[in-house]
Design a protein around this motif. Sequence first.
Motif, PDB file in Angstrom:
ATOM      1  N   SER A  52      14.840  10.132   1.433  1.00  0.00           N
ATOM      2  CA  SER A  52      15.534   9.003   0.972  1.00  0.00           C
ATOM      3  C   SER A  52      14.383   7.800   0.600  1.00  0.00           C
ATOM      4  CB  SER A  52      16.371   8.136   1.870  1.00  0.00           C
ATOM      5  OG  SER A  52      15.998   8.007   2.915  1.00  0.00           O
ATOM      6  N   HIS A  53      13.337   8.305   1.225  1.00  0.00           N
ATOM      7  CA  HIS A  53      12.068   7.319   1.206  1.00  0.00           C
ATOM      8  C   HIS A  53      11.209   7.761  -0.145  1.00  0.00           C
ATOM      9  CE1 HIS A  53      12.189   6.428   5.749  1.00  0.00           C
ATOM     10  NE2 HIS A  53      13.360   5.816   5.135  1.00  0.00           N
ATOM     11  N   ARG A  54      11.425   8.639  -0.548  1.00  0.00           N
ATOM     12  CA  ARG A  54      10.420   9.249  -1.654  1.00  0.00           C
ATOM     13  C   ARG A  54      10.379   8.311  -2.801  1.00  0.00           C
ATOM     14  NH1 ARG A  54       9.423  11.181  -6.371  1.00  0.00           N
ATOM     15  NH2 ARG A  54       7.870  12.862  -6.575  1.00  0.00           N
ATOM     16  N   PRO A  55      11.345   7.648  -3.301  1.00  0.00           N
ATOM     17  CA  PRO A  55      11.327   6.755  -4.602  1.00  0.00           C
ATOM     18  C   PRO A  55      10.090   5.617  -4.075  1.00  0.00           C
ATOM     19  CG  PRO A  55      13.430   7.346  -4.203  1.00  0.00           C
ATOM     20  CD  PRO A  55      12.844   7.746  -3.076  1.00  0.00           C
ATOM     21  N   VAL A  56      10.292   4.970  -3.198  1.00  0.00           N
ATOM     22  CA  VAL A  56       9.405   3.799  -2.428  1.00  0.00           C
ATOM     23  C   VAL A  56       8.038   4.501  -2.427  1.00  0.00           C
ATOM     24  CG1 VAL A  56       9.010   2.262  -0.806  1.00  0.00           C
ATOM     25  CG2 VAL A  56      11.309   2.796  -1.443  1.00  0.00           C
ATOM     26  N   ARG A  57       7.925   5.575  -1.628  1.00  0.00           N
ATOM     27  CA  ARG A  57       6.350   6.020  -1.703  1.00  0.00           C
ATOM     28  C   ARG A  57       5.822   6.466  -2.912  1.00  0.00           C
ATOM     29  NH1 ARG A  57       4.527   5.834   3.553  1.00  0.00           N
ATOM     30  NH2 ARG A  57       5.991   6.203   5.146  1.00  0.00           N
ATOM     31  N   ALA A  58       6.470   6.947  -3.755  1.00  0.00           N
ATOM     32  CA  ALA A  58       6.167   7.207  -5.135  1.00  0.00           C
ATOM     33  C   ALA A  58       5.867   6.002  -5.937  1.00  0.00           C
ATOM     34  CB  ALA A  58       7.284   8.006  -5.963  1.00  0.00           C
ATOM     35  N   GLU A  59       6.399   5.045  -5.910  1.00  0.00           N
ATOM     36  CA  GLU A  59       6.069   3.807  -6.565  1.00  0.00           C
ATOM     37  C   GLU A  59       4.934   3.241  -6.106  1.00  0.00           C
ATOM     38  OE1 GLU A  59       8.049  -0.510  -7.684  1.00  0.00           O
ATOM     39  OE2 GLU A  59       9.356   0.682  -6.496  1.00  0.00           O
ATOM     40  N   HIS A  60       4.931   3.108  -4.538  1.00  0.00           N
ATOM     41  CA  HIS A  60       3.768   2.799  -3.990  1.00  0.00           C
ATOM     42  C   HIS A  60       2.435   3.245  -4.350  1.00  0.00           C
ATOM     43  CE1 HIS A  60       0.996   0.935  -1.023  1.00  0.00           C
ATOM     44  NE2 HIS A  60       0.855   2.071  -0.471  1.00  0.00           N
ATOM     45  N   ALA A  61       2.345   4.564  -4.467  1.00  0.00           N
ATOM     46  CA  ALA A  61       1.402   5.495  -4.845  1.00  0.00           C
ATOM     47  C   ALA A  61       1.016   5.047  -6.466  1.00  0.00           C
ATOM     48  CB  ALA A  61       1.567   6.951  -4.588  1.00  0.00           C
ATOM     49  N   GLU A  62       1.908   5.038  -7.108  1.00  0.00           N
ATOM     50  CA  GLU A  62       1.809   4.958  -8.544  1.00  0.00           C
ATOM     51  C   GLU A  62       1.203   3.390  -8.770  1.00  0.00           C
ATOM     52  OE1 GLU A  62       4.286   4.157 -12.782  1.00  0.00           O
ATOM     53  OE2 GLU A  62       5.156   5.377 -11.168  1.00  0.00           O
ATOM     54  N   ARG A  63       1.510   2.440  -8.272  1.00  0.00           N
ATOM     55  CA  ARG A  63       0.951   1.021  -8.158  1.00  0.00           C
ATOM     56  C   ARG A  63      -0.382   0.986  -7.710  1.00  0.00           C
ATOM     57  NH1 ARG A  63       5.397  -3.620  -8.061  1.00  0.00           N
ATOM     58  NH2 ARG A  63       7.165  -2.765  -9.125  1.00  0.00           N
ATOM     59  N   THR A  64      -0.570   1.671  -6.560  1.00  0.00           N
ATOM     60  CA  THR A  64      -1.849   1.519  -5.942  1.00  0.00           C
ATOM     61  C   THR A  64      -2.778   2.533  -6.734  1.00  0.00           C
ATOM     62  OG1 THR A  64      -0.949   1.743  -3.755  1.00  0.00           O
ATOM     63  CG2 THR A  64      -3.333   2.282  -4.045  1.00  0.00           C
ATOM     64  N   GLN A  65      -2.423   3.402  -7.634  1.00  0.00           N
ATOM     65  CA  GLN A  65      -3.324   3.999  -8.539  1.00  0.00           C
ATOM     66  C   GLN A  65      -3.810   3.148  -9.646  1.00  0.00           C
ATOM     67  OE1 GLN A  65      -2.014   7.582 -10.449  1.00  0.00           O
ATOM     68  NE2 GLN A  65      -4.011   8.529 -10.135  1.00  0.00           N
ATOM     69  N   VAL A  66      -2.903   2.732 -10.380  1.00  0.00           N
ATOM     70  CA  VAL A  66      -3.098   1.360 -11.338  1.00  0.00           C
ATOM     71  C   VAL A  66      -4.056   0.446 -11.155  1.00  0.00           C
ATOM     72  CG1 VAL A  66      -1.818  -0.191 -12.676  1.00  0.00           C
ATOM     73  CG2 VAL A  66      -0.917   2.162 -12.484  1.00  0.00           C
ATOM     74  N   PHE A  67      -3.657  -0.111  -9.842  1.00  0.00           N
ATOM     75  CA  PHE A  67      -4.571  -1.329  -9.408  1.00  0.00           C
ATOM     76  C   PHE A  67      -5.845  -0.969  -9.008  1.00  0.00           C
ATOM     77  CE2 PHE A  67      -6.253  -4.119  -6.204  1.00  0.00           C
ATOM     78  CZ  PHE A  67      -5.758  -5.430  -6.842  1.00  0.00           C
ATOM     79  N   LEU A  68      -6.230   0.604  -8.498  1.00  0.00           N
ATOM     80  CA  LEU A  68      -7.626   1.043  -8.368  1.00  0.00           C
ATOM     81  C   LEU A  68      -8.210   1.095  -9.688  1.00  0.00           C
ATOM     82  CD1 LEU A  68      -7.010   3.891  -5.871  1.00  0.00           C
ATOM     83  CD2 LEU A  68      -8.717   2.171  -5.733  1.00  0.00           C
ATOM     84  N   GLY A  69      -7.606   1.480 -10.750  1.00  0.00           N
ATOM     85  CA  GLY A  69      -8.124   1.726 -12.140  1.00  0.00           C
ATOM     86  C   GLY A  69      -8.567   0.243 -12.915  1.00  0.00           C
ATOM     87  N   ARG A  70      -7.873  -0.774 -12.371  1.00  0.00           N
ATOM     88  CA  ARG A  70      -8.325  -2.138 -12.603  1.00  0.00           C
ATOM     89  C   ARG A  70      -9.256  -2.791 -11.976  1.00  0.00           C
ATOM     90  NH1 ARG A  70      -2.195  -4.024 -14.310  1.00  0.00           N
ATOM     91  NH2 ARG A  70      -1.754  -2.803 -16.050  1.00  0.00           N
ATOM     92  N   LEU A  71      -9.729  -2.105 -10.885  1.00  0.00           N
ATOM     93  CA  LEU A  71     -10.515  -3.014  -9.677  1.00  0.00           C
ATOM     94  C   LEU A  71     -11.952  -2.818 -10.282  1.00  0.00           C
ATOM     95  CD1 LEU A  71      -9.900  -4.251  -7.024  1.00  0.00           C
ATOM     96  CD2 LEU A  71     -10.640  -2.122  -5.961  1.00  0.00           C
ATOM     97  N   GLY A  72     -12.764  -4.088 -10.194  1.00  0.00           N
ATOM     98  CA  GLY A  72     -14.096  -4.145 -10.798  1.00  0.00           C
ATOM     99  C   GLY A  72     -15.103  -3.167  -9.959  1.00  0.00           C
ATOM    100  N   SER A  73     -16.180  -2.785 -10.516  1.00  0.00           N
ATOM    101  CA  SER A  73     -17.129  -1.923  -9.656  1.00  0.00           C
ATOM    102  C   SER A  73     -17.757  -2.721  -8.510  1.00  0.00           C
ATOM    103  CB  SER A  73     -18.101  -1.490 -10.676  1.00  0.00           C
ATOM    104  OG  SER A  73     -18.738  -2.814 -11.266  1.00  0.00           O
ATOM    105  N   THR A  74     -17.549  -3.907  -8.605  1.00  0.00           N
ATOM    106  CA  THR A  74     -18.313  -4.936  -7.275  1.00  0.00           C
ATOM    107  C   THR A  74     -17.377  -4.928  -6.252  1.00  0.00           C
ATOM    108  OG1 THR A  74     -17.275  -6.958  -8.136  1.00  0.00           O
ATOM    109  CG2 THR A  74     -19.506  -6.338  -8.883  1.00  0.00           C
ATOM    110  N   ARG A  75     -16.072  -4.656  -6.203  1.00  0.00           N
ATOM    111  CA  ARG A  75     -15.037  -4.348  -5.096  1.00  0.00           C
ATOM    112  C   ARG A  75     -15.281  -2.962  -4.387  1.00  0.00           C
ATOM    113  NH1 ARG A  75     -11.089  -8.879  -5.190  1.00  0.00           N
ATOM    114  NH2 ARG A  75     -12.082 -10.291  -6.423  1.00  0.00           N
TER     115      ARG A  75
END
Length: 83
Positions: A26-49
Amino acid sequence: MPASGPEPAASPTPLEHRRPPRRHVSHRPVRAEHAERTQVFLGRLGSTRKTERTRLRIDFDRAARVVAEIDAVSGAGNDEKPA
């Protein structure tokens, strides 16, 4: 004089009694969304961070692993797996 009473048993190493954490389907949708959002954020993070990138990468790896474990336990090949 020897101490009275039973001799204490050798304590096991901490990992001997450690069971893998239970992953609730039952926790899968929340965990999958968290992984997806974290991956998107990682892609937008500048190289200095670099510190934030390292921390978020560890967080993403854990989230992706949990989703994979849930899928493995449930036997459901859900299409919402993180990339």
